[in-house]
Scaffold this active site. Structure first.
Site, PDB file in Angstrom:
ATOM      1  N   HIS A 105      -6.414  -2.211  15.294  1.00 35.13           N
ATOM      2  CA  HIS A 105      -6.539  -1.360  14.003  1.00 35.13           C
ATOM      3  C   HIS A 105      -6.133  -2.174  12.766  1.00 35.13           C
ATOM      4  O   HIS A 105      -7.267  -2.310  11.853  1.00 35.13           O
ATOM      5  CB  HIS A 105      -5.597  -0.285  13.924  1.00 35.13           C
ATOM      6  CG  HIS A 105      -5.804   0.764  12.851  1.00 35.13           C
ATOM      7  ND1 HIS A 105      -6.400   1.691  12.701  1.00 35.13           N
ATOM      8  CD2 HIS A 105      -5.404   0.582  11.584  1.00 35.13           C
ATOM      9  CE1 HIS A 105      -6.478   2.412  11.640  1.00 35.13           C
ATOM     10  NE2 HIS A 105      -5.647   1.755  10.918  1.00 35.13           N
ATOM     11  N   GLU A 106      -5.265  -2.963  12.771  1.00 32.01           N
ATOM     12  CA  GLU A 106      -4.891  -3.709  11.582  1.00 32.01           C
ATOM     13  C   GLU A 106      -6.053  -4.968  11.547  1.00 32.01           C
ATOM     14  O   GLU A 106      -6.617  -5.258  10.582  1.00 32.01           O
ATOM     15  CB  GLU A 106      -3.308  -4.367  11.611  1.00 32.01           C
ATOM     16  CG  GLU A 106      -2.507  -3.317  11.776  1.00 32.01           C
ATOM     17  CD  GLU A 106      -2.450  -1.984  10.693  1.00 32.01           C
ATOM     18  OE1 GLU A 106      -3.146  -2.114   9.532  1.00 32.01           O
ATOM     19  OE2 GLU A 106      -2.008  -0.866  11.252  1.00 32.01           O
TER      20      GLU A 106
ATOM     21  N   GLY B  20       3.632   2.121  10.982  1.00 36.44           N
ATOM     22  CA  GLY B  20       3.190   1.278  12.060  1.00 36.44           C
ATOM     23  C   GLY B  20       3.200  -0.032  11.694  1.00 36.44           C
ATOM     24  O   GLY B  20       3.882  -0.878  12.208  1.00 36.44           O
ATOM     25  N   ALA B  21       2.227  -0.331  10.720  1.00 36.35           N
ATOM     26  CA  ALA B  21       1.948  -1.636  10.430  1.00 36.35           C
ATOM     27  C   ALA B  21       0.993  -1.745   9.098  1.00 36.35           C
ATOM     28  O   ALA B  21       0.491  -0.691   8.652  1.00 36.35           O
ATOM     29  CB  ALA B  21       1.010  -2.444  11.707  1.00 36.35           C
ATOM     30  N   MET B  22       0.737  -2.770   8.592  1.00 37.59           N
ATOM     31  CA  MET B  22      -0.004  -2.969   7.423  1.00 37.59           C
ATOM     32  C   MET B  22      -0.952  -4.205   7.447  1.00 37.59           C
ATOM     33  O   MET B  22      -0.687  -5.176   7.786  1.00 37.59           O
ATOM     34  CB  MET B  22       0.855  -3.079   6.492  1.00 37.59           C
ATOM     35  CG  MET B  22       0.402  -3.378   4.749  1.00 37.59           C
ATOM     36  SD  MET B  22      -0.637  -1.866   4.447  1.00 37.59           S
ATOM     37  CE  MET B  22      -1.950  -2.681   3.344  1.00 37.59           C
ATOM     38  N   GLU B  23      -2.226  -3.886   7.237  1.00 39.78           N
ATOM     39  CA  GLU B  23      -3.198  -4.851   7.079  1.00 39.78           C
ATOM     40  C   GLU B  23      -3.578  -5.859   6.018  1.00 39.78           C
ATOM     41  O   GLU B  23      -4.255  -6.489   5.942  1.00 39.78           O
ATOM     42  CB  GLU B  23      -4.717  -4.283   7.485  1.00 39.78           C
ATOM     43  CG  GLU B  23      -5.015  -3.553   5.949  1.00 39.78           C
ATOM     44  CD  GLU B  23      -4.582  -2.041   5.748  1.00 39.78           C
ATOM     45  OE1 GLU B  23      -3.609  -1.651   6.329  1.00 39.78           O
ATOM     46  OE2 GLU B  23      -5.530  -1.161   5.131  1.00 39.78           O
TER      47      GLU B  23
ATOM     48  N   GLU C  75       0.920  -1.157  -0.010  1.00 37.87           N
ATOM     49  CA  GLU C  75       0.094   0.025   0.072  1.00 37.87           C
ATOM     50  C   GLU C  75       0.893   1.198  -0.038  1.00 37.87           C
ATOM     51  O   GLU C  75       1.937   1.148   0.708  1.00 37.87           O
ATOM     52  CB  GLU C  75      -0.754   0.022   1.429  1.00 37.87           C
ATOM     53  CG  GLU C  75      -1.920   1.137   1.134  1.00 37.87           C
ATOM     54  CD  GLU C  75      -2.926   1.178   2.569  1.00 37.87           C
ATOM     55  OE1 GLU C  75      -2.867   0.289   3.330  1.00 37.87           O
ATOM     56  OE2 GLU C  75      -3.823   2.158   2.307  1.00 37.87           O
TER      57      GLU C  75
ATOM     58  N   GLU D 282      -9.657   4.347   6.381  1.00 39.17           N
ATOM     59  CA  GLU D 282      -8.711   4.704   7.739  1.00 39.17           C
ATOM     60  C   GLU D 282      -9.465   5.412   8.857  1.00 39.17           C
ATOM     61  O   GLU D 282      -9.397   5.149  10.088  1.00 39.17           O
ATOM     62  CB  GLU D 282      -7.663   5.398   7.158  1.00 39.17           C
ATOM     63  CG  GLU D 282      -6.622   4.577   6.239  1.00 39.17           C
ATOM     64  CD  GLU D 282      -5.994   3.508   6.698  1.00 39.17           C
ATOM     65  OE1 GLU D 282      -6.312   3.106   8.120  1.00 39.17           O
ATOM     66  OE2 GLU D 282      -5.576   2.585   6.255  1.00 39.17           O
TER      67      GLU D 282
HETATM   68  N1  B3K Z   1      -2.744   1.027   5.670  1.00 41.31           N
HETATM   69  C1  B3K Z   1      -1.534   1.153   6.028  1.00 41.31           C
HETATM   70  C2  B3K Z   1      -1.121   2.469   5.876  1.00 41.31           C
HETATM   71  C3  B3K Z   1      -0.311   2.473   4.601  1.00 41.31           C
HETATM   72  C4  B3K Z   1       0.645   3.599   4.374  1.00 41.31           C
HETATM   73  C5  B3K Z   1       1.042   3.452   2.973  1.00 41.31           C
HETATM   74  N2  B3K Z   1       2.054   4.728   2.809  1.00 41.31           N
HETATM   75  C6  B3K Z   1      -1.499   0.755   7.820  1.00 41.31           C
HETATM   76  C7  B3K Z   1      -2.869   1.345   8.323  1.00 41.31           C
HETATM   77  O1  B3K Z   1      -3.446   2.425   8.445  1.00 41.31           O
HETATM   78  O2  B3K Z   1      -3.683   0.325   8.837  1.00 41.31           O
HETATM   79 ZN    ZN Z   2      -5.393   1.829   8.923  1.00 41.70          ZN
END
Ligand code: B3K
Ligand code: ZN
Length: 869
Positions: free
Chosen positions: A302-303, A266-269, A126, A325
């Site tokens: 969140h994720e 932070g993290a990615m879903e 993403e 988001e």
């Molecule tokens: N969806 C990702 C963020 C991606 C950022 C890309 N530059 C994490 C989050 O909001 O859960």
């Molecule tokens: Zn998110």
């Protein structure tokens, strides 16, 4: 890297109004990854169908990849390729396409696409990272089913993961092995993930309310496995909460989390394979603070919550980012409130919103929750899209009420499961599910800027009138805005502290530029508690007197507004003092305010964490937002004097509270224990402002004897900021003790970057050259540079301009390596108009200097050029 320079044409701007459905969709994709240390061979087999214009060519996105071959229905295809696309003309309406290409993850320092972190292969797709892996229609409204085969050396990369279920594994030639993964859910390419490495694992399980057993795994480096149980616990709580509150269950038999030390955010879903920055997943008492524990809990939730709000229902295009988001942040805020103290969570969320989102809203980067244009989408993962976006959902939740909101959410999932949709689709579901008209409310998605609301009150013959007026400030590209629908939660309190309407929540729907609300039949003039729970993300000005505000500190049944009253008073006191100092007048603290704080401090019935928040003065950044021209040095000096003034007046009470909370207990992450530590460290911070040997001793004892990182780092930060003779020794001691642990070492950098001592610029420059400083590690860059430039207002904006030079130099060095992180740093320079002329000139010079760098990335270019506009 892009090959334009500042003199060449600016990067292309994308507009929401140009949205068009893609000409083709990719129904299935079969990927084969052959991982080697210096190259990865990728083979992609896609089944593609035309869904748009008859003669349109197939255009695939691709970046920094080496194309080997393109086969269409078993024959070599004719194609054109440039830096960003692969185009095939004259394709049939339905066909198979096979693409073979090579990539080099080991040299990928941008950390987008497939890259290597500490010897482990991992991905971040993403928003547009998938196009760095292979050619694809890399946009979220193309949803495909993925099957992924990964092959790698067995000894170096025993763990091979991707999305969905593992369906096959086996050995291959030359000590290699392979695993095949199949994800039954169609998904956009941004949710694709792959991991290959030597990792340890902790495992647990969860049974969904329909009885499906889910295996839960967290993968991390072997030495970090003892830091995983808290994240696992948080995951299980999140799964349960989503079932209880939203009726949403998990949908696969496996859920994996992988901890990675080099990560841009932070993290990615990613579907069933969440990838986390180590900072957002690893936590144990000795190395992580209470704030870290809460943060891990919130990010894991969140994720996880994204599985429904983001993955099952995804975004049509990136302008709709807040669809997933804002909604998911609202969900994680509510989850955290249910797990801990609701009042304290709300206070912290609002504090973050004010410090960062309000600042963004008044900067040249101000944009609506649903932006209408961008050059680089990664610049729009902003506080506005996330935090203001969450406030927009919160307001709808408040307007609908919890029952209708839940009904509307059910309708949203019923209508849109498996689709890529828009913010408009979401609002429509809210309206249809509740029967409530949200037409004016929609302006929250399209109008940027923080609404400013003034309230005047009057009382005549038992009739109490509140007159509200609202104004939405102009922002870049937007003027003459329309009045918004602002939900204002209100309480009226009588002079004895009783709620006048105890069983009702009063929700005022402010919809006009000016609007009156009246309450009749009152015996006495009530004291209003306006915007309870911060029911809308606005700036509110009331005509409450100091006495009324002090009354609210003691009597408001809404905890948020008790806190808010204290914030307002301390803000007034500090700002007045800035003026007094300018005019040579002395500090004159308000005794009624000191008494009110004393009462709070010694109130045994109050939650300790809440008392801690009541004592926390507004930050220098938030105070600066109240001034037309930020008086950087005046604010710092005045705030320090107020801290010292309160500490002097309340020293005995503070010492007593310190000792009461300093129980020597072993670490537990419970709201009560967190509250004790919060309050203890808050009063220690005050006392260190008037430190004598006794107080230095207390701080030193805490530093050397703490059994948890919350206490250790608090004491360390105070010592680093002090003139204590033990300061240098503490810095060495902390480094020697913790230099092997990267997340704790980040704290060592940050504590020094936060110091307001006058020598901090020299220290920062030294730390920038330190052997443990590394521009290629985003966490390290953030721990030193973002903390210094974003949170240390007085020293970053030092009148010498050295802070700006330091930042400019680092942005220029970082941009060729990691444009996303470089652009994040550049945001610190956008608000130059808020400073005095001298500082403005130096900040502009730094911006121009960055803009002149050859080969500047699109990311940094967008931030810098918009700031200078
Ligand atoms: N969806 C990702 C963020 C991606 C950022 C890309 N530059 C994490 C989050 O909001 O859960
Ligand atoms: Zn998110």
């Amino acid at each position: 890297m892009l090959d334009f320079t500042a003199q060449e044409a600016a990067p292309e701007t994308k507009y929401l109004r140009d949205y068009k459905i893609p000409d083709f969709t990719i129904e299935t994709v079969d990927l084969n990854f052959d991982l080697h240390d210096n190259v990865t061979h990728v083979t992609s087999r896609m089944h593609i169908k035309r869904q748009g214009e008859k003669d349109a060519p197939l255009v695939l996105d691709g970046k920094d990849i080496k194309l080997i071959s393109v086969i269409l229905n078993n024959a070599n295809a004719e194609y054109e390729v440039d830096d960003e696309t692969l185009t095939i003309h004259n394709v049939p309406d339905e066909f198979d396409l096979m693409i073979v290409n090579d990539i080099d993850p080991a040299s990928n320092t941008a950390l987008e696409g497939l890259y290597v972190s500490n010897g482990m292969f991992c991905t971040q797709c993403e928003a547009q990272g998938f196009r760095r892996i292979t050619y694809f229609i890399d946009r979220p409204d193309v949803m495909s089913k993925y099957r992924v085969r990964i092959e790698a050396n067995n000894a170096k990369y025993p763990i091979l993961l991707s999305n969905g279920n593992e369906i096959e594994r086996g050995d291959a030639a030359d000590g290699r092995h392979f695993v095949v993964w199949d994800d039954p859910f169609p998904k956009p390419s941004y949710l694709f993930a792959l991991v290959g490495g030597r990792l340890g694992m902790v495992e647990d399980s969860f049974t969904t309310k329909s009885g499906m057993d889910v295996v839960l795994r967290i993968f991390a480096e072997e030495q970090d496995l003892d830091k995983c149980p808290h994240a696992m616990d948080s995951l299980i709580k999140s799964m349960k909460w989503d079932e209880d509150v939203y009726g949403l269950e998990y949908d696969l038999e496996i859920f994996n989390i992988v901890a990675v030390s080099h990560f841009n955010m932070g993290a990615m879903e990613n579907k069933s394979l969440n990838i986390f920055n180590t900072k957002c997943v690893l936590a144990k008492a000795e190395t992580a603070t209470d704030t870290d524990f809460s943060f891990v809990e919130a990010v894991v939730a969140h994720e996880y919550f994204h599985n429904w709000t983001g993955n099952r229902v995804t975004c049509r295009d990136w302008f709709q980012l807040s669809l997933k988001e804002g909604l998911t942040v609202f969900r994680d805020h509510e989850f955290s409130s249910d797990m801990g103290s609701r009042a304290v969570c709300r206070i912290n969320d609002v504090r973050t919103l004010r410090q960062h989102q309000f600042a963004e809203d008044s900067s040249p980067m101000a944009h609506p929750v649903r932006p209408e244009e961008y050059m680089e989408i990664n610049n729009f993962y902003t506080m506005t899209v996330y935090e203001k976006g969450a406030e927009v959902i919160r307001m709808m939740h408040r307007i609908l009420g919890p029952e209708k909101y839940r009904k509307a959410m059910d309708l949203y999932f019923e209508r849109h499961d498996g689709q890529a949709v828009t913010c408009e689709d979401f609002v429509k579901a809210m309206e249809d599910g509740s029967g409530i008209d949200l037409s004016q409310f929609r302006l929250w998605y399209s109008q940027a800027g923080t609404p400013e609301v003034d309230v005047k009150s009057s009382f005549n013959n038992g009739k109490y009138t509140l007159t509200f007026s609202q104004k939405i400030p102009d922002t870049r590209g937007q003027t003459n805005k329309k009045p918004m629908h602002i939900p204002i939660e209100l309480g009226l309190i009588d002079r004895y502290g009783n709620e006048l309407l105890p069983n009702e929540t009063i929700l005022l729907d402010l919809k006009k530029s000016e609007q009156e609300f009246t309450f009749e039949g009152l015996e006495h003039k009530p004291i209003p508690s306006i915007l309870r729970g911060f029911s809308a993300p606005i700036k509110l000005n009331t005509d409450l007197t100091r006495d009324e505000q002090i009354f609210l500190i003691g009597h408001d049944s809404d905890s948020f507004n008790r806190w808010e009253a204290a914030q307002e008073i301390s803000t007034d006191i500090i700002l007045k003092l800035v003026d007094d100092l300018d005019n040579g007048r002395e500090l004159d603290l308000d005794y009624a305010f000191i008494d009110a704080i004393r009462l709070v401090l010694t109130d045994k019935s109050l939650d300790k964490a809440f008392i801690g928040e009541m004592l926390a003065l507004p930050s220098e950044g938030v105070l600066g937002q109240k001034m037309d021209t930020i008086n950087v040095d005046g604010i710092h000096e005045a705030r320090k004097l107020v801290v010292a003034g309160l500490a002097t007046a309340l020293k005995d009470e503070m010492l007593a509270v310190y000792h009461e909370c300093n129980t020597g207990e072993s670490y537990e992450f419970t709201p009560e224990a967190v509250g004790r530590r919060r309050l203890k460290n808050m009063v220690l911070g005050y006392l260190m402002e008037i430190a004598d040997t006794e107080i230095y001793q207390i701080c030193k004892n805490q530093f050397y004897n703490a059994n948890n990182m919350t206490d250790e780092i608090s004491a360390f930060t105070f010592l680093v900021n002090s003139n204590s003779p033990d300061r240098d020794k503490a810095i060495t001691n902390f480094y020697d003790k913790w230099h092997h642990d990267q997340l704790v070492l980040d704290k060592w950098f940050s504590a020094q970057a936060m110091s307001s001592r006058e020598d901090v610029l020299d220290q920062i420059e030294k730390l920038n050259e330190h052997k443990d400083f590394d521009l290629k590690t985003p966490n390290r860059v953030r721990s030193l540079i973002s903390v210094f430039c974003g949170l240390n207002q007085v020293r970053f904006h030092d009148k010498s301009g050295r802070g700006y030079e330091f930042l400019g130099k680092n942005i220029k060095a970082l941009d060729p390596l990691n444009p996303q992180i470089a652009a994040g740093l550049a945001k610190q320079l956008t608000r130059w108009k808020s400073f005095d002329e001298n500082r403005q000139n130096m900040m502009k010079k730094t911006l121009n200097d960055i803009l002149a760098q050859d080969g500047l990335s699109k990311n940094v270019h967008e931030i810098v050029s918009k700031s200078l506009d």
